[in-house]
Write a protein that holds these residues in place. Structure first.
Motif, short mmCIF file in Angstrom:
data_model
loop_
_atom_site.label_atom_id
_atom_site.label_comp_id
_atom_site.label_asym_id
_atom_site.label_seq_id
_atom_site.Cartn_x
_atom_site.Cartn_y
_atom_site.Cartn_z
N LEU A 191 0.83 -1.22 0.00
CA LEU A 191 0.00 0.00 0.00
C LEU A 191 0.86 1.27 0.00
N SER A 192 0.48 2.24 -0.85
CA SER A 192 1.10 3.57 -0.78
C SER A 192 0.56 4.26 0.48
N GLU A 193 1.12 5.42 0.79
CA GLU A 193 0.68 6.15 2.00
C GLU A 193 -0.82 6.48 1.93
N GLU A 194 -1.21 6.92 0.75
CA GLU A 194 -2.62 7.31 0.56
C GLU A 194 -3.54 6.08 0.68
N GLU A 195 -3.09 4.98 0.06
CA GLU A 195 -3.87 3.74 0.13
C GLU A 195 -3.92 3.20 1.55
N ARG A 196 -2.82 3.37 2.27
CA ARG A 196 -2.76 2.87 3.65
C ARG A 196 -3.85 3.54 4.49
N SER A 197 -4.07 4.86 4.29
CA SER A 197 -5.13 5.48 5.11
C SER A 197 -6.51 5.07 4.62
N ALA A 198 -6.66 4.87 3.31
CA ALA A 198 -7.95 4.41 2.79
C ALA A 198 -8.29 2.99 3.29
N ALA A 199 -7.23 2.21 3.58
CA ALA A 199 -7.42 0.79 3.94
C ALA A 199 -8.14 0.60 5.29
N THR A 200 -8.21 1.66 6.08
CA THR A 200 -8.96 1.55 7.35
C THR A 200 -10.45 1.30 7.06
N LEU A 201 -10.84 1.52 5.80
CA LEU A 201 -12.23 1.26 5.40
C LEU A 201 -12.71 -0.12 5.86
N LEU A 202 -11.86 -1.13 5.73
CA LEU A 202 -12.31 -2.50 6.07
C LEU A 202 -12.71 -2.61 7.53
N SER A 203 -11.84 -2.14 8.43
CA SER A 203 -12.19 -2.28 9.85
C SER A 203 -13.32 -1.33 10.22
N ARG A 204 -13.40 -0.18 9.52
CA ARG A 204 -14.51 0.74 9.79
C ARG A 204 -15.84 0.08 9.45
N LEU A 205 -15.86 -0.66 8.36
CA LEU A 205 -17.15 -1.25 8.00
C LEU A 205 -17.50 -2.42 8.93
N LEU A 206 -16.50 -3.12 9.44
CA LEU A 206 -16.79 -4.18 10.41
C LEU A 206 -17.33 -3.58 11.71
N SER A 207 -16.74 -2.45 12.14
CA SER A 207 -17.22 -1.79 13.37
C SER A 207 -18.64 -1.30 13.18
N LEU A 208 -18.88 -0.70 12.01
CA LEU A 208 -20.25 -0.21 11.73
C LEU A 208 -21.25 -1.37 11.79
N ALA A 209 -20.88 -2.49 11.22
CA ALA A 209 -21.78 -3.66 11.23
C ALA A 209 -22.05 -4.09 12.67
N GLY A 210 -21.00 -4.12 13.49
CA GLY A 210 -21.16 -4.52 14.89
C GLY A 210 -22.09 -3.58 15.64
N ARG A 211 -21.91 -2.27 15.39
CA ARG A 211 -22.77 -1.26 16.07
C ARG A 211 -24.21 -1.42 15.64
N ARG A 212 -24.41 -1.55 14.33
CA ARG A 212 -25.78 -1.61 13.80
C ARG A 212 -26.54 -2.82 14.36
N VAL A 213 -25.88 -3.95 14.45
CA VAL A 213 -26.58 -5.13 14.94
C VAL A 213 -26.90 -4.97 16.43
N LEU A 214 -26.01 -4.28 17.15
CA LEU A 214 -26.30 -4.00 18.57
C LEU A 214 -27.49 -3.05 18.72
N GLU A 215 -27.58 -2.13 17.74
CA GLU A 215 -28.71 -1.17 17.77
C GLU A 215 -30.03 -1.83 17.39
N GLY A 216 -29.96 -3.08 16.91
CA GLY A 216 -31.19 -3.81 16.64
C GLY A 216 -31.54 -3.98 15.17
N VAL A 217 -30.63 -3.58 14.27
CA VAL A 217 -30.90 -3.84 12.84
C VAL A 217 -30.95 -5.36 12.65
N SER A 218 -32.02 -5.84 12.06
CA SER A 218 -32.16 -7.29 11.94
C SER A 218 -32.04 -7.78 10.50
#
Ligand code: AMP
Length: 296
Positions: A191-218
């Motif tokens: 990954l280039s420097e720019e790509e390296r910061s964009a790569a946090t997208l993967l863990s951000r989407l996993l965290s979002l999924a975890g939050r949403r399911v806790l909030e009751g999205v079924s």
């Protein structure tokens, strides 16, 4: 630290250990080691008397268009890291010894290899299952360690160990992440420097999924759409897949309230293909523990 290239020399060393009733932990890797690999080593050191690490960039698990020839290799650095981590034996087999002329036996774990990575990387798990079977037969460890980072790979290995009556316990170790959430991976080096910061997208989407399911999205479909929308906001990212799947069968789930769900994604950041996953659970359900499958 002892290093072995030859299978026969490693076997002689291991036979001696077994006579002394020492337990053996085994961490198979493709090298370009990082703290994620070393977390498997630490776990093995905590559980077992002796730790063996293998480094072998397995050609048969790479597709023709994949990065086998440019996969990062740095054996002297890997030797330093494993030695500092207290590894007892490093196994560095050659291609010729692993796949000698006339080699023709393959291990095909059928159903669990099919979805997700199986669709995008045909033949990948046949290569993985074959090399892991060979390495488990060579080392015959009490416990073999695999990262949750490659969740489907863990299921494939767990299955083959059971189906082929291997005595080793197959232990999953949680994914080690950078402080910003990016899962450590040898491929992060691309990954280039720019790509390296964009790569946090993967863990951000996993965290979002975890939050949403806790909030009751079924609805898995609704959540998947939201996750895909997040990916489309990142110009350097190209989505291969995001799936919400049953953690045992990897089949798609519809209702997130029914139990534990695996959220798993493969995304290209620039030219680099990254994968990540997490187990998510609705409010009130115990948080998941890493899997272990005892030898039979
Ligand atoms: P590899 O060298 O990529 O084949 O990985 C060797 C082992 O290390 C596999 O069991 C991987 O799942 C595991 N591994 C790779 N990255 C990580 C990580 N960030 N955290 C935990 N385990 C990992």
């Amino acid at each position: 630290m002892r290093t072995f290239e030859q299978i026969s020399a490693l076997r002689t060393y291991l036979r001696g250990l077994r006579q002394e009733r020492k337990t053996v932990g085994f961490v198979p890797t493709m090298g370009a080691l990082h703290a994620g690999h070393l977390s498997l080593v630490q776990r093995a050191k905590g559980d077992c008397d002796v730790v063996v690490v293998s480094i072998f960039v397995n050609p048969t698990q790479f597709g023709p268009q994949e990065d086998y020839s440019k996969y990062p290799r740095d054996t002297s650095r890997d030797m330093q890291l494993t030695s500092n981590a207290g590894v007892d034996a490093l196994f560095l087999p050659t291609n010729e010894d692993i796949y000698p002329a006339g080699f023709q036996t393959w291990v095909d774990v059928t159903d669990i290899s099919q979805p997700l990575e199986g669709v995008r990387r045909p033949g990948h798990y046949r290569g993985v299952a074959t090399i892991v079977t060979k390495l488990l037969n060579i080392v015959q460890p009490d416990i073999a360690y695999f990262g949750q980072k490659d969740y489907q790979q863990f299921l494939v290995v767990e299955r083959l160990a059971r189906d082929l009556n291997m005595p080793s316990t197959i232990q999953m170790v949680p994914t080690l992440r950078e402080t910003d959430g990016l899962a450590l991976s040898s491929r992060n080096a691309y990954l280039s420097e720019e790509e390296r910061s964009a790569a946090t997208l993967l863990s951000r989407l996993l965290s979002l999924a975890g939050r949403r399911v806790l909030e009751g999205v079924s609805s898995a479909q609704e959540l998947r759409r939201e996750l895909e929308a997040l990916v489309s906001e990142e110009p350097l990212a190209a989505l291969e897949y995001i799936e919400l799947a049953n953690p045992d069968t990897l089949q798609p789930v519809e209702n997130l309230e029914e139990g534990l769900t695996l959220v798993v994604a493969a995304i290209k950041i620039g030219k680099t293909r990254l994968i990540d996953n997490a187990l998510i659970a609705p409010e009130g359900m115990a948080s998941p523990r890493p899997r272990v499958s005892r030898g039979v």
